[in-house]
Motif scaffolding. Structure first.
Motif, PDB file in Angstrom:
ATOM      1  N   ALA A  57     -15.850   2.324 -34.185  1.00 21.82           N
ATOM      2  CA  ALA A  57     -16.857   1.422 -33.721  1.00 21.82           C
ATOM      3  C   ALA A  57     -16.374   0.444 -32.916  1.00 21.82           C
ATOM      4  O   ALA A  57     -16.647   0.093 -31.457  1.00 21.82           O
ATOM      5  CB  ALA A  57     -17.893   1.006 -34.579  1.00 21.82           C
ATOM      6  N   ALA A  58     -15.371  -0.343 -33.330  1.00 22.31           N
ATOM      7  CA  ALA A  58     -14.572  -1.471 -32.616  1.00 22.31           C
ATOM      8  C   ALA A  58     -13.768  -1.043 -31.433  1.00 22.31           C
ATOM      9  O   ALA A  58     -13.888  -1.856 -30.320  1.00 22.31           O
ATOM     10  CB  ALA A  58     -13.771  -2.144 -33.550  1.00 22.31           C
ATOM     11  N   ALA A  59     -13.092   0.267 -31.479  1.00 25.64           N
ATOM     12  CA  ALA A  59     -12.383   0.617 -30.108  1.00 25.64           C
ATOM     13  C   ALA A  59     -13.473   0.894 -29.097  1.00 25.64           C
ATOM     14  O   ALA A  59     -13.256   0.853 -27.992  1.00 25.64           O
ATOM     15  CB  ALA A  59     -11.623   1.752 -30.714  1.00 25.64           C
ATOM     16  N   GLN A  60     -14.530   1.543 -29.523  1.00 27.82           N
ATOM     17  CA  GLN A  60     -15.354   1.958 -28.494  1.00 27.82           C
ATOM     18  C   GLN A  60     -16.238   0.625 -28.116  1.00 27.82           C
ATOM     19  O   GLN A  60     -16.430   0.773 -26.533  1.00 27.82           O
ATOM     20  CB  GLN A  60     -16.520   2.621 -29.324  1.00 27.82           C
ATOM     21  CG  GLN A  60     -17.394   3.430 -28.435  1.00 27.82           C
ATOM     22  CD  GLN A  60     -16.820   4.667 -27.829  1.00 27.82           C
ATOM     23  OE1 GLN A  60     -16.112   5.226 -28.337  1.00 27.82           O
ATOM     24  NE2 GLN A  60     -17.129   4.845 -26.429  1.00 27.82           N
ATOM     25  N   ASP A  61     -16.487  -0.413 -28.619  1.00 33.08           N
ATOM     26  CA  ASP A  61     -16.783  -1.542 -28.319  1.00 33.08           C
ATOM     27  C   ASP A  61     -15.689  -2.313 -27.203  1.00 33.08           C
ATOM     28  O   ASP A  61     -16.033  -2.769 -26.246  1.00 33.08           O
ATOM     29  CB  ASP A  61     -17.547  -2.563 -29.246  1.00 33.08           C
ATOM     30  CG  ASP A  61     -18.096  -3.752 -28.640  1.00 33.08           C
ATOM     31  OD1 ASP A  61     -18.911  -3.625 -27.809  1.00 33.08           O
ATOM     32  OD2 ASP A  61     -17.911  -4.858 -29.095  1.00 33.08           O
ATOM     33  N   ALA A  62     -14.647  -2.167 -27.899  1.00 38.31           N
ATOM     34  CA  ALA A  62     -13.411  -2.750 -26.916  1.00 38.31           C
ATOM     35  C   ALA A  62     -13.251  -2.354 -25.656  1.00 38.31           C
ATOM     36  O   ALA A  62     -12.794  -3.007 -24.672  1.00 38.31           O
ATOM     37  CB  ALA A  62     -12.206  -2.800 -27.751  1.00 38.31           C
ATOM     38  N   LYS A  63     -13.768  -1.069 -25.397  1.00 40.44           N
ATOM     39  CA  LYS A  63     -13.583  -0.501 -23.975  1.00 40.44           C
ATOM     40  C   LYS A  63     -14.332  -1.213 -22.985  1.00 40.44           C
ATOM     41  O   LYS A  63     -14.076  -1.248 -21.764  1.00 40.44           O
ATOM     42  CB  LYS A  63     -14.097   0.888 -23.964  1.00 40.44           C
ATOM     43  CG  LYS A  63     -12.996   1.713 -24.588  1.00 40.44           C
ATOM     44  CD  LYS A  63     -13.473   3.196 -25.067  1.00 40.44           C
ATOM     45  CE  LYS A  63     -14.094   3.836 -23.973  1.00 40.44           C
ATOM     46  NZ  LYS A  63     -14.556   5.160 -24.120  1.00 40.44           N
ATOM     47  N   GLN A  64     -15.520  -2.233 -23.369  1.00 44.04           N
ATOM     48  CA  GLN A  64     -15.928  -2.954 -22.436  1.00 44.04           C
ATOM     49  C   GLN A  64     -15.451  -4.226 -22.094  1.00 44.04           C
ATOM     50  O   GLN A  64     -15.826  -5.004 -21.166  1.00 44.04           O
ATOM     51  CB  GLN A  64     -17.701  -3.306 -23.287  1.00 44.04           C
ATOM     52  CG  GLN A  64     -18.090  -2.002 -23.500  1.00 44.04           C
ATOM     53  CD  GLN A  64     -18.467  -0.819 -22.605  1.00 44.04           C
ATOM     54  OE1 GLN A  64     -18.768  -1.295 -21.403  1.00 44.04           O
ATOM     55  NE2 GLN A  64     -18.214   0.225 -22.782  1.00 44.04           N
ATOM     56  N   GLY A  65     -14.347  -4.692 -22.908  1.00 51.18           N
ATOM     57  CA  GLY A  65     -13.775  -5.881 -22.656  1.00 51.18           C
ATOM     58  C   GLY A  65     -12.437  -5.730 -21.600  1.00 51.18           C
ATOM     59  O   GLY A  65     -12.252  -4.669 -21.038  1.00 51.18           O
TER      60      GLY A  65
END
Length: 128
Positions: A57-65
């Protein structure tokens, strides 16, 4: 009836606000690192799987950063595409490890998780 509508509206607002409050890149990376340590140390299949799900979940969210080294790059630049590719690679590795854990192969899943380090080191060297 009015109270039910108010409660539903409140729940909808809370859900929407939690989505809007996505973690920043540093927070996501901390979540990934912390859960990775937990995954490698645990002997509990449930704890291992939960840690991998948190990492995913964190890696998926990090893609937006955007990493600090790439702040001056366009979102569709080759460097940003490579950064997101690194996260996609990690997500694929997490999924493979999670699949093994779901099959009851915790030792193999943990061994598979060791490969995350190579991905981390490769992309940290480029973008950290």
């Amino acid at each position: 009836m009015n109270n039910k509508l108010k409660a539903l509206a409140a729940l909808a607002l809370l859900g929407a606000s939690s989505l809007a409050m996505a973690a920043d890149l540093d927070e996501n990376m901390d979540i990934i690192a912390g859960n990775y340590k937990t995954a490698l140390k645990t002997d509990s299949a449930d704890s291992f799987k939960q840690s991998l799900q948190n990492m995913r979940a964190a890696a998926q969210d990090a893609k937006q950063g955007t990493p600090p080294k790439l702040e001056d790059k366009a979102p569709d630049s080759p460097e940003m595409k490579d950064f997101r590719h690194g996260l996609d690679t990690l997500i694929g590795q997490i999924d493979a490890s999670l699949a093994l854990a779901n099959q009851g192969k915790l030792a193999e899943a943990k061994q598979q998780a060791q490969a995350f380090k190579t991905t981390r080191d490769t992309y940290h060297q480029k973008y950290r």
